[in-house]
Design a protein around this motif. Structure first.
Motif, PDB file in Angstrom:
ATOM      1  N   ARG A 103       0.811  -1.216   0.000  1.00 48.48           N
ATOM      2  CA  ARG A 103       0.000   0.000   0.000  1.00 48.48           C
ATOM      3  C   ARG A 103       0.846   1.268   0.000  1.00 48.48           C
ATOM      4  O   ARG A 103       0.416   2.314  -0.477  1.00 48.48           O
ATOM      5  CB  ARG A 103      -0.931  -0.035   1.217  1.00 48.48           C
ATOM      6  CG  ARG A 103      -2.138   0.855   1.097  1.00 48.48           C
ATOM      7  CD  ARG A 103      -3.129   0.617   2.207  1.00 48.48           C
ATOM      8  NE  ARG A 103      -2.512   0.741   3.527  1.00 48.48           N
ATOM      9  CZ  ARG A 103      -3.194   0.841   4.656  1.00 48.48           C
ATOM     10  NH1 ARG A 103      -4.511   0.824   4.626  1.00 48.48           N
ATOM     11  NH2 ARG A 103      -2.574   0.941   5.811  1.00 48.48           N
ATOM     12  N   ASP A 106       1.369   3.476  -3.257  1.00 42.07           N
ATOM     13  CA  ASP A 106       0.396   4.502  -3.683  1.00 42.07           C
ATOM     14  C   ASP A 106       0.767   5.859  -3.090  1.00 42.07           C
ATOM     15  O   ASP A 106       0.740   6.880  -3.781  1.00 42.07           O
ATOM     16  CB  ASP A 106      -1.026   4.122  -3.245  1.00 42.07           C
ATOM     17  CG  ASP A 106      -1.493   2.830  -3.899  1.00 42.07           C
ATOM     18  OD1 ASP A 106      -0.957   2.489  -4.962  1.00 42.07           O
ATOM     19  OD2 ASP A 106      -2.376   2.163  -3.323  1.00 42.07           O
ATOM     20  N   ASP A 109       4.028   7.130  -4.739  1.00 41.58           N
ATOM     21  CA  ASP A 109       3.769   7.576  -6.117  1.00 41.58           C
ATOM     22  C   ASP A 109       3.105   8.946  -6.097  1.00 41.58           C
ATOM     23  O   ASP A 109       3.457   9.838  -6.880  1.00 41.58           O
ATOM     24  CB  ASP A 109       2.858   6.588  -6.852  1.00 41.58           C
ATOM     25  CG  ASP A 109       3.573   5.284  -7.202  1.00 41.58           C
ATOM     26  OD1 ASP A 109       4.796   5.205  -6.960  1.00 41.58           O
ATOM     27  OD2 ASP A 109       2.906   4.369  -7.698  1.00 41.58           O
ATOM     28  N   ALA A 110       2.130   9.110  -5.184  1.00 37.91           N
ATOM     29  CA  ALA A 110       1.414  10.389  -5.116  1.00 37.91           C
ATOM     30  C   ALA A 110       2.366  11.507  -4.685  1.00 37.91           C
ATOM     31  O   ALA A 110       2.275  12.633  -5.174  1.00 37.91           O
ATOM     32  CB  ALA A 110       0.247  10.276  -4.132  1.00 37.91           C
ATOM     33  N   ALA A 114       5.397   8.238  -9.848  1.00 33.93           N
ATOM     34  CA  ALA A 114       5.718   6.805  -9.907  1.00 33.93           C
ATOM     35  C   ALA A 114       7.094   6.525 -10.517  1.00 33.93           C
ATOM     36  O   ALA A 114       7.774   5.572 -10.142  1.00 33.93           O
ATOM     37  CB  ALA A 114       4.641   6.072 -10.685  1.00 33.93           C
TER      38      ALA A 114
END
Ligand SMILES: NC(=O)C1=CN([C@@H]2O[C@H](COP(=O)(O)OP(=O)(O)OC[C@H]3O[C@@H](n4cnc5c(N)ncnc54)[C@H](OP(=O)(O)O)[C@@H]3O)[C@@H](O)[C@H]2O)C=CC1
Ligand SMILES: CC(C)(CO)C(=O)C(=O)O
Length: 308
Positions: A103, A106, A109-110, A114
């Protein structure tokens, strides 16, 4: 080639020591209490293939960018860790998370895009002792890294990591490797936390092996539905470890429960269970393990509130 390691805990301290031994330029980004401990005692790692002891460079704030940022916090510290490393992530930086689970990708990446976030995982059993020393159990030691978008890992980053030795390897399917480990750790953590015992203690009971195999099947089903089916040999190899007679293996999550520490239950078991629910999969053993850890966390929070 400058490497920043967020956290000098079990994983960060262990692989930091190995990188320093390999000649890398390593800085640890730590909080003040750990900076003081490291200033007083240096970094001490008791490891199966050789101990490490020596002074290390630490900082508590970042003021420049690095080529590689190795992230080795627990999942519940991810938000503060992202805020702390933000100034270290420049245009060419790669972030390599070594957390268990998925998890965190995510959130990373945000935060960074990425393209800057590599996939990563490690197979090792190490713990951070109360006096700040890091101790390894057994001989297992593997660090796996790779890009998730088919772009090559920058040559200098690749070389610095491989300099650790054959224990560090690039993977062309690092996401698949992360899923394999996710299924393995969810089964190990789920079973050992639920039964409060080692693999050997669980499989010594009449129904222990069958329960572990069922939990593994539940977790593997989620991986398959997510597009990452376990290869048959990988599943068998994992099950051999998860059901080995007399094995003293416990998950680090069980060790956290045993010492009254916060766990990564939501990050591992909670995330997998939510994914299972999203696919409409029936995963009763996973739900039981997650509920067990949630009850533990609620008791821990209540005890802390009472003590405050
Ligand atoms: N231990 C193991 O055998 C394995 C662990 N993993 C995974 O690796 C990850 C790390 O685990 P582990 O190394 O055991 O955990 P530890 O608790 O030993 O180490 C985490 C370290 O991160 C530091 N940290 C957290 N937030 C910050 C921050 N904002 N700034 C600076 N330092 C910070 C903590 O600092 P402080 O000391 O100040 O609290 C701590 O020392 C987990 O996801 C775990 O599941 C994977 C494979 C094996
Ligand atoms: C099982 C092990 C030790 C393997 O790396 C692990 O990841 C953990 O317990 O957190």
């Amino acid at each position: 080639m400058r490497i920043l390691i967020l956290g000098a805990g079990a994983i960060g301290g262990y692989f930091g020591a190995r990188l320093i031994e390999a000649g890398a330029d390593v800085t640890f980004l730590v909080r003040p209490a750990r900076a003081a401990l490291l200033a007083e005692h240096g970094l001490r790692v008791f490891a199966t293939r050789g101990d490490f002891a020596g002074p290390v460079r630490t900082i508590v704030d970042v003021d420049s960018s690095y080529d590689l940022v190795l992230l080795s916090c627990k999942a519940y510290d991810l938000d503060s860790a992202i805020a702390s490393i933000r100034p270290a992530v420049g245009a060419a930086t790669r972030v390599l998370p070594l957390l268990n689970g998925l998890r965190h990708l995510d959130a990373l990446d945000a935060a960074f895009g990425a393209g800057k976030v590599l996939g990563g995982l490690c197979h090792i059993s190490v713990t951070l002792e109360a006096d700040g020393a890091i101790r390894q159990f057994g001989t297992l030691e593997r660090l796996t890294f790779g890009s998730r978008d088919g772009e090559p890992v920058p040559v200098a980053v690749d070389a610095a990591l491989r300099a650790i030795g054959p224990q560090a390897a690039g993977s062309a399917d690092v996401l698949g490797a992360m899923w394999d480990k996710f299924v393995f750790i969810a089964t190990l953590a789920g079973a050992t936390c639920l039964m409060r015992g080692s693999v050997g203690e669980i499989v010594a009971t009449a129904e222990g092996t069958a329960l572990v195999r069922r939990l593994h099947a539940e977790c593997a089903q989620v991986a398959a539905r997510s597009g990452h089916p376990l290869a048959a040999e990988a599943a068998e190899a994992a099950l051999a470890i998860l059901t080995a007679e007399r094995s003293p293996l416990k998950s680090s999550m069980l060790r956290d429960l045993e010492r009254g520490a916060r766990s990564e239950g939501e990050h591992i078991l909670g995330d997998l269970r939510r994914r299972a629910e999203g696919f409409g999969l029936d995963t009763p053993l996973l739900a039981a393990a997650l509920t067990h850890v949630r009850v533990y966390e609620a008791g821990r929070a209540a005890a802390q509130a009472g003590a405050a």
